[in-house]
Write an enzyme that holds these catalytic residues in place. Structure first.
Site, PDB file in Angstrom:
ATOM      1  N   TYR A 149       0.865  -1.191   0.000  1.00 45.91           N
ATOM      2  CA  TYR A 149       0.000   0.000   0.000  1.00 45.91           C
ATOM      3  C   TYR A 149       0.893   1.229   0.000  1.00 45.91           C
ATOM      4  O   TYR A 149       1.828   1.320   0.799  1.00 45.91           O
ATOM      5  CB  TYR A 149      -0.883  -0.025   1.241  1.00 45.91           C
ATOM      6  CG  TYR A 149      -1.797   1.177   1.409  1.00 45.91           C
ATOM      7  CD1 TYR A 149      -1.571   2.110   2.421  1.00 45.91           C
ATOM      8  CD2 TYR A 149      -2.895   1.374   0.583  1.00 45.91           C
ATOM      9  CE1 TYR A 149      -2.414   3.204   2.593  1.00 45.91           C
ATOM     10  CE2 TYR A 149      -3.740   2.469   0.756  1.00 45.91           C
ATOM     11  CZ  TYR A 149      -3.495   3.374   1.764  1.00 45.91           C
ATOM     12  OH  TYR A 149      -4.325   4.457   1.928  1.00 45.91           O
ATOM     13  N   ASP A 244       9.355   2.640  -0.226  1.00 44.05           N
ATOM     14  CA  ASP A 244       8.309   3.352   0.507  1.00 44.05           C
ATOM     15  C   ASP A 244       8.514   3.010   1.986  1.00 44.05           C
ATOM     16  O   ASP A 244       8.090   1.953   2.443  1.00 44.05           O
ATOM     17  CB  ASP A 244       6.922   2.931   0.013  1.00 44.05           C
ATOM     18  CG  ASP A 244       5.824   3.589   0.834  1.00 44.05           C
ATOM     19  OD1 ASP A 244       4.643   3.394   0.488  1.00 44.05           O
ATOM     20  OD2 ASP A 244       6.145   4.286   1.820  1.00 44.05           O
ATOM     21  N   LYS A 272       4.555   9.360   8.886  1.00 44.81           N
ATOM     22  CA  LYS A 272       4.326   8.843  10.240  1.00 44.81           C
ATOM     23  C   LYS A 272       5.335   9.375  11.268  1.00 44.81           C
ATOM     24  O   LYS A 272       5.218  10.500  11.752  1.00 44.81           O
ATOM     25  CB  LYS A 272       4.312   7.304  10.183  1.00 44.81           C
ATOM     26  CG  LYS A 272       3.148   6.748   9.321  1.00 44.81           C
ATOM     27  CD  LYS A 272       3.132   5.241   9.303  1.00 44.81           C
ATOM     28  CE  LYS A 272       2.218   4.694   8.259  1.00 44.81           C
ATOM     29  NZ  LYS A 272       0.801   4.660   8.662  1.00 44.81           N
TER      30      LYS A 272
HETATM   31  P1  KE4 Z   1      -0.817   8.239   4.757  1.00 44.15           P
HETATM   32  O1  KE4 Z   1      -1.354   8.991   3.544  1.00 44.15           O
HETATM   33  O2  KE4 Z   1      -1.881   7.418   5.450  1.00 44.15           O
HETATM   34  O3  KE4 Z   1      -0.061   9.185   5.721  1.00 44.15           O
HETATM   35  O4  KE4 Z   1       0.311   7.240   4.249  1.00 44.15           O
HETATM   36  C1  KE4 Z   1       0.001   6.298   3.252  1.00 44.15           C
HETATM   37  C2  KE4 Z   1       0.975   5.128   3.356  1.00 44.15           C
HETATM   38  C3  KE4 Z   1       1.971   5.018   2.417  1.00 44.15           C
HETATM   39  N1  KE4 Z   1       2.885   4.014   2.483  1.00 44.15           N
HETATM   40  C4  KE4 Z   1       2.829   3.094   3.479  1.00 44.15           C
HETATM   41  C5  KE4 Z   1       3.853   2.002   3.509  1.00 44.15           C
HETATM   42  C6  KE4 Z   1       1.822   3.161   4.474  1.00 44.15           C
HETATM   43  O5  KE4 Z   1       1.781   2.231   5.453  1.00 44.15           O
HETATM   44  C7  KE4 Z   1       0.870   4.193   4.407  1.00 44.15           C
HETATM   45  C8  KE4 Z   1      -0.270   4.311   5.411  1.00 44.15           C
HETATM   46  N2  KE4 Z   1      -0.421   3.224   6.305  1.00 44.15           N
HETATM   47  C9  KE4 Z   1      -1.771   2.974   6.778  1.00 44.15           C
HETATM   48  C10 KE4 Z   1      -1.714   1.810   7.781  1.00 44.15           C
HETATM   49  N3  KE4 Z   1      -1.347   0.611   7.189  1.00 44.15           N
HETATM   50  C11 KE4 Z   1      -2.386   4.185   7.387  1.00 44.15           C
HETATM   51  C12 KE4 Z   1      -3.616   3.912   8.221  1.00 44.15           C
HETATM   52  C13 KE4 Z   1      -4.862   4.402   7.522  1.00 44.15           C
HETATM   53  O6  KE4 Z   1      -4.969   4.292   6.289  1.00 44.15           O
HETATM   54  O7  KE4 Z   1      -5.775   4.863   8.250  1.00 44.15           O
END
Ligand code: KE4
Length: 432
Positions: A149, A244, A272
């Site tokens: 993701y 990533d 994060k």
């Molecule tokens: P954000 O746009 O949520 O800040 O980041 C996206 C993202 C990009 N790359 C990786 C490897 C990530 O894990 C994420 C976001 N992680 C999720 C949890 N697995 C965020 C939680 C959510 O979507 O509410």
């Protein structure tokens, strides 16, 4: 014995009202507990390794707001620094010395980073890095891996992980085929599949983007030689390698997975932890590539709140705390105790399970394993995971509400917290 003191009356009332106001009652899908059943608890406040819900119940937290709370929630040093920063204003929309400070820290820590651009989320960082890969190579196709993701931008919503996997949405409506036609996918850990994609698309692939340790299909580690193989393949084909590290950055090592595994990508995305709980993302890497980013170069990307002083302050203080000697040794020790303990208890209580940890990131699948990719992960017993999640919640343990997420510890977690968690797991697994 179920902890009958867990009453969730106020949570239920607030969540019921929320569902009238916001789709699914949440600001992000995975929070809705759709795949584990039951209703989410509504948080009132957090501190260190703990959460309190609006009914006054306390939980040991292994989500840590999905990664940022690696120093523990509301660390006093971070809060104090934010109080001081607040007095000077919340957002400037102009250069601020704090951006230099955090940029220097990120560049010093992350091997691939020669220059960095701050944005406001991991999604934004991944969107921008994809545009940059294409701008630099003048190629349009990109390889991602099933189950990984990279945020919710259109071109990544192809066999994505996290909430997409949780909700079983392999693709999302509203994403035009024209946008995803250049997104090629391969199974994680499958170098032969990547080789084949390069051979089938000669001179057309801008690069490969991946989670160097997967957290969004559950916890999946790279097989020996996988990251090295991708580094060689991308160099051989004039393509870029992008890690990533939104989740792994500053979590599995101070310099992220690229430090841990000794593989340096061309570009890296972060998020994060570098925001210390405030909205921050970042992308960066080789100076020759980053020099294409406006206004230094022609590739456009912008953001009203990018580099704002509050987010920079929280990030700076968080990294200062993390770079103290012994931090990652402690995180690895307590997280290994937890992961090994969970697997041992599963075995003792007759459940097929596999998983593990790297530093402060862990996961467990209810399946015999091993899990090398998303197809393997999907063999896990998600119903059993849902029952496990509910049982742990009733015993005051807050786990990520999906089999397709990783778990996170912080250096606020104590060995007593880990033992309490394992005792709860023993009770729950005995009755699953
Ligand atoms: P954000 O746009 O949520 O800040 O980041 C996206 C993202 C990009 N790359 C990786 C490897 C990530 O894990 C994420 C976001 N992680 C999720 C949890 N697995 C965020 C939680 C959510 O979507 O509410």
């Amino acid at each position: 014995m179920v902890n009958t003191s867990i009453k969730t009356t106020k949570s239920q009332e607030i969540f019921a009202a929320a569902q009238n106001l916001m789709p699914g009652g949440v600001s992000s899908p995975v929070r809705a507990f759709k795949s584990v059943g039951g209703q989410p608890i509504v948080f009132d406040h957090v501190k260190g390794a703990y959460i309190w819900d609006v009914d006054g119940n306390q939980y040991i937290d292994y989500v840590g707001t999905w990664g940022p709370a690696i120093c523990g929630h509301a660390h006093p040093d971070v809060i104090a620094a934010l109080h001081d920063a607040l007095e000077k204003g919340t957002s400037f929309g102009a250069p601020c010395a704090l951006e230099n400070v955090l940029a220097e820290m990120v560049i010093a820590a992350v091997p691939s980073m020669e220059m960095v651009r701050f944005v406001n989320s991991g999604t934004e960082a991944c969107m921008a890095v994809l545009r940059l890969m294409r701008a630099f190579t003048k190629r349009e196709k990109v390889i991602k891996f099933e189950g990984c993701y990279h945020g919710h931008a259109d071109m990544f919503l192809v066999k994505a992980g996290s909430g997409v996997a949780t909700l079983g949405l392999p693709d999302s409506p509203g994403v035009p085929k024209s946008v995803t036609s250049n997104t090629l996918t391969a199974p994680y850990n499958d170098l032969e599949a990547v080789k084949a994609l390069f051979e089938e698309n000669p001179g057309e692939i801008a690069g490969v983007i991946l989670e160097p340790v997967v957290g969004n299909a559950g916890f999946i580690t790279p097989d020996a030689g996988f990251l090295e193989g991708l580094r060689e393949l991308t160099q051989e084909h004039g393509a870029l390698l992008v890690f990533d590290e939104v989740m792994t950055g500053f979590r599995i090592a101070y310099g992220g997975a690229q430090e841990k595994f000794g593989i340096t990508p061309d570009l890296t995305t972060l998020g994060k932890i570098i925001g210390g709980g405030l909205p921050v993302g970042a992308y960066g890497g080789r100076r020759d590539i980053m020099s294409m980013v406006a206004p230094a170069g022609p590739m456009y990307q912008a953001g009203t709140l990018s580099g704002n002083p509050l987010a920079m302050t929280a990030g700076i203080k968080t990294l200062e705390l993390l770079r103290k000697p012994g931090t990652y040794e402690y995180l690895d020790k307590i997280t290994k105790q937890l992961a090994d303990g969970l697997l041992a208890i599963a075995k003792e209580t007759g459940h097929e399970a596999c998983g593990g940890q790297i530093s402060a990131m862990f996961g467990m699948f209810f399946c015999p394993g091993p899990v090398h990719n998303y197809e393997d992960a999907k063999k896990a017993d998600t119903n059993k995971f849902g029952r496990f999640h509910r049982g742990m919640l009733e015993r005051g343990i807050y786990l990520a509400p999906s089999q397709f997420e990783a778990g996170f510890t912080s250096f606020a977690h104590t060995e007593a917290d880990i033992q309490q968690t394992l005792q709860a797991a023993r009770d729950v697994m005995a009755s699953l």
